[in-house]
Design a protein around this motif. Structure first.
Motif, PDB file in Angstrom:
ATOM      1  N   SER A 123       0.836  -1.192   0.000  1.00 33.92           N
ATOM      2  CA  SER A 123       0.000   0.000   0.000  1.00 33.92           C
ATOM      3  C   SER A 123       0.881   1.256   0.000  1.00 33.92           C
ATOM      4  O   SER A 123       2.020   1.239   0.462  1.00 33.92           O
ATOM      5  CB  SER A 123      -0.937  -0.003   1.207  1.00 33.92           C
ATOM      6  N   THR A 124       0.323   2.314  -0.550  1.00 38.11           N
ATOM      7  CA  THR A 124       1.018   3.596  -0.634  1.00 38.11           C
ATOM      8  C   THR A 124       0.863   4.329   0.693  1.00 38.11           C
ATOM      9  O   THR A 124      -0.255   4.525   1.167  1.00 38.11           O
ATOM     10  CB  THR A 124       0.424   4.434  -1.777  1.00 38.11           C
ATOM     11  N   ILE A 174      -6.852   8.740  -3.156  1.00 34.83           N
ATOM     12  CA  ILE A 174      -7.339   7.421  -2.719  1.00 34.83           C
ATOM     13  C   ILE A 174      -8.546   6.980  -3.545  1.00 34.83           C
ATOM     14  O   ILE A 174      -8.646   5.817  -3.936  1.00 34.83           O
ATOM     15  CB  ILE A 174      -7.685   7.456  -1.206  1.00 34.83           C
ATOM     16  N   ASN A 227     -10.051   3.358  -4.027  1.00 36.43           N
ATOM     17  CA  ASN A 227      -9.045   2.344  -3.700  1.00 36.43           C
ATOM     18  C   ASN A 227      -8.641   2.416  -2.218  1.00 36.43           C
ATOM     19  O   ASN A 227      -7.473   2.624  -1.882  1.00 36.43           O
ATOM     20  CB  ASN A 227      -7.833   2.549  -4.615  1.00 36.43           C
ATOM     21  N   THR A 228      -9.623   2.228  -1.338  1.00 36.22           N
ATOM     22  CA  THR A 228      -9.389   2.431   0.098  1.00 36.22           C
ATOM     23  C   THR A 228      -8.384   1.442   0.688  1.00 36.22           C
ATOM     24  O   THR A 228      -7.746   1.730   1.691  1.00 36.22           O
ATOM     25  CB  THR A 228     -10.711   2.334   0.885  1.00 36.22           C
ATOM     26  N   GLY A 267      -5.705   0.418  -0.852  1.00 37.34           N
ATOM     27  CA  GLY A 267      -4.387   0.612  -1.452  1.00 37.34           C
ATOM     28  C   GLY A 267      -3.522   1.645  -0.750  1.00 37.34           C
ATOM     29  O   GLY A 267      -2.374   1.849  -1.126  1.00 37.34           O
ATOM     30  N   PHE A 268      -4.093   2.289   0.245  1.00 39.81           N
ATOM     31  CA  PHE A 268      -3.372   3.391   0.886  1.00 39.81           C
ATOM     32  C   PHE A 268      -3.370   3.262   2.410  1.00 39.81           C
ATOM     33  O   PHE A 268      -4.273   2.668   2.998  1.00 39.81           O
ATOM     34  CB  PHE A 268      -4.022   4.732   0.512  1.00 39.81           C
ATOM     35  N   MET A 271     -16.517   8.804  -2.105  1.00 41.43           N
ATOM     36  CA  MET A 271     -15.244   9.375  -2.520  1.00 41.43           C
ATOM     37  C   MET A 271     -15.052   9.311  -4.030  1.00 41.43           C
ATOM     38  O   MET A 271     -13.962   9.494  -4.524  1.00 41.43           O
ATOM     39  CB  MET A 271     -14.106   8.633  -1.829  1.00 41.43           C
ATOM     40  N   GLN A 302       2.350   2.778  -9.811  1.00 41.37           N
ATOM     41  CA  GLN A 302       2.384   1.848  -8.669  1.00 41.37           C
ATOM     42  C   GLN A 302       1.870   2.469  -7.379  1.00 41.37           C
ATOM     43  O   GLN A 302       1.252   1.781  -6.566  1.00 41.37           O
ATOM     44  CB  GLN A 302       3.818   1.351  -8.440  1.00 41.37           C
ATOM     45  N   LYS A 303       2.156   3.754  -7.176  1.00 41.83           N
ATOM     46  CA  LYS A 303       1.876   4.342  -5.868  1.00 41.83           C
ATOM     47  C   LYS A 303       0.677   5.280  -5.836  1.00 41.83           C
ATOM     48  O   LYS A 303       0.176   5.596  -4.771  1.00 41.83           O
ATOM     49  CB  LYS A 303       3.129   5.088  -5.360  1.00 41.83           C
ATOM     50  N   ILE A 304       0.247   5.737  -6.997  1.00 43.46           N
ATOM     51  CA  ILE A 304      -0.902   6.648  -7.016  1.00 43.46           C
ATOM     52  C   ILE A 304      -2.094   5.983  -7.711  1.00 43.46           C
ATOM     53  O   ILE A 304      -3.171   5.871  -7.142  1.00 43.46           O
ATOM     54  CB  ILE A 304      -0.546   7.983  -7.721  1.00 43.46           C
ATOM     55  N   CYS A 312      -2.363   2.762  -8.855  1.00 45.66           N
ATOM     56  CA  CYS A 312      -2.551   1.393  -8.338  1.00 45.66           C
ATOM     57  C   CYS A 312      -3.547   0.665  -9.241  1.00 45.66           C
ATOM     58  O   CYS A 312      -3.359   0.654 -10.455  1.00 45.66           O
ATOM     59  CB  CYS A 312      -3.020   1.416  -6.886  1.00 45.66           C
ATOM     60  N   SER A 313      -4.581   0.085  -8.679  1.00 46.80           N
ATOM     61  CA  SER A 313      -5.538  -0.675  -9.491  1.00 46.80           C
ATOM     62  C   SER A 313      -6.665   0.199 -10.035  1.00 46.80           C
ATOM     63  O   SER A 313      -7.489  -0.257 -10.831  1.00 46.80           O
ATOM     64  CB  SER A 313      -6.152  -1.790  -8.636  1.00 46.80           C
ATOM     65  N   ASN A 314      -6.693   1.465  -9.622  1.00 46.29           N
ATOM     66  CA  ASN A 314      -7.811   2.351  -9.970  1.00 46.29           C
ATOM     67  C   ASN A 314      -7.571   3.039 -11.317  1.00 46.29           C
ATOM     68  O   ASN A 314      -7.542   4.264 -11.414  1.00 46.29           O
ATOM     69  CB  ASN A 314      -7.967   3.383  -8.846  1.00 46.29           C
ATOM     70  N   PHE A 318      -8.123   7.925 -12.973  1.00 47.53           N
ATOM     71  CA  PHE A 318      -7.079   8.919 -13.264  1.00 47.53           C
ATOM     72  C   PHE A 318      -6.974   9.197 -14.758  1.00 47.53           C
ATOM     73  O   PHE A 318      -7.296   8.356 -15.593  1.00 47.53           O
ATOM     74  CB  PHE A 318      -5.716   8.405 -12.759  1.00 47.53           C
TER      75      PHE A 318
END
Lengths: 138, 138
Positions: free
Chosen positions: A5-6, A39, A42-43, A45-46, B1, B36-38, B40-42, B46
């Motif tokens: 997770s980030t 976020i 993607n709850t 993932g962080f 969100m 990878q860090k922002i 992610c799977s979403n 973005f």
């Protein structure tokens, strides 16, 4: 693109107007921005890391009406400050718990800009987010 | 969100060693970090906005062996530079297409730091990401 997770560190402070336990407008803004723009859905993932830095009260104005008669009075003052800080962090932690985002929160004493930099080096988050203090993006 | 997708602008440039169309190490690092860090799977949350700024060649060293005999020679030089820039951007756009992230990419001429700031004000992304040029976080 999956992985660990980030870890997002956020510097948060209390409202200048309403005081503890209310968060500042910019802390709230930064928190909401992070939820909505980083976020998103993607709850899982962080992980949010809330840092609250308490600066020593430079002029002591807040405690003008206090009477200090013993070392214990100062001790209780420090404990009260800490309790207020904890209350502030509790609001953020509760919010994270409600929406299912992992988090940690802690308090440090000192000059906020120095402590934040020190904690970033120590904890090494992937991202540091601080409020804009109403300055806006430009 | 949930809400509108988060618009992330990235400044990207070519490899100093391998040249066009290869991306620089720091551009690749920033891109991979963002995935990878922002993101992610979403991937649907973005939109990536790739900006490539081409600085005027100050010393003309790259073109020492070129012979310019007519205005058209300069025109074709500029066209060649643009084509190389487009090729660089194509690599990023292809990668986004593969993983299903929306994107846009464009080229501007000028001093990178000035053009990036100008484009940020114009496009108003939620986040600007640039490479660390190997400097590391600290």
């Amino acid at each position: 693109m999956e992985g660990e997770s980030t870890r997002v560190m956020m510097g948060v402070n209390e409202s200048m107007i309403k005081g503890y336990p209310h968060e500042s407008i910019s802390s709230r803004g930064a928190f909401e921005w992070t939820l909505q723009k980083i976020i998103c859905s993607n709850t899982s993932g962080f992980k949010l890391l809330f840092l609250h830095v308490q600066a020593p009260d430079k002029d002591g104005f807040d405690d003008m009406d206090s009477v200090y008669a013993s070392p214990d009075d100062f001790k209780s003052l420090r404990q009260r400050d800490k309790a207020r800080g904890i209350h502030l962090l509790e609001c953020f932690v509760n919010r994270c718990h409600e929406i299912g985002v992992q988090c940690e929160a802690w308090i440090k004493k000192g000059d906020p800009k120095e402590v934040i930099c020190h904690e970033v080096k120590r904890v090494r988050p992937n991202l540091l987010i601080v409020g804009s203090r109403g300055l806006g993006p430009f």
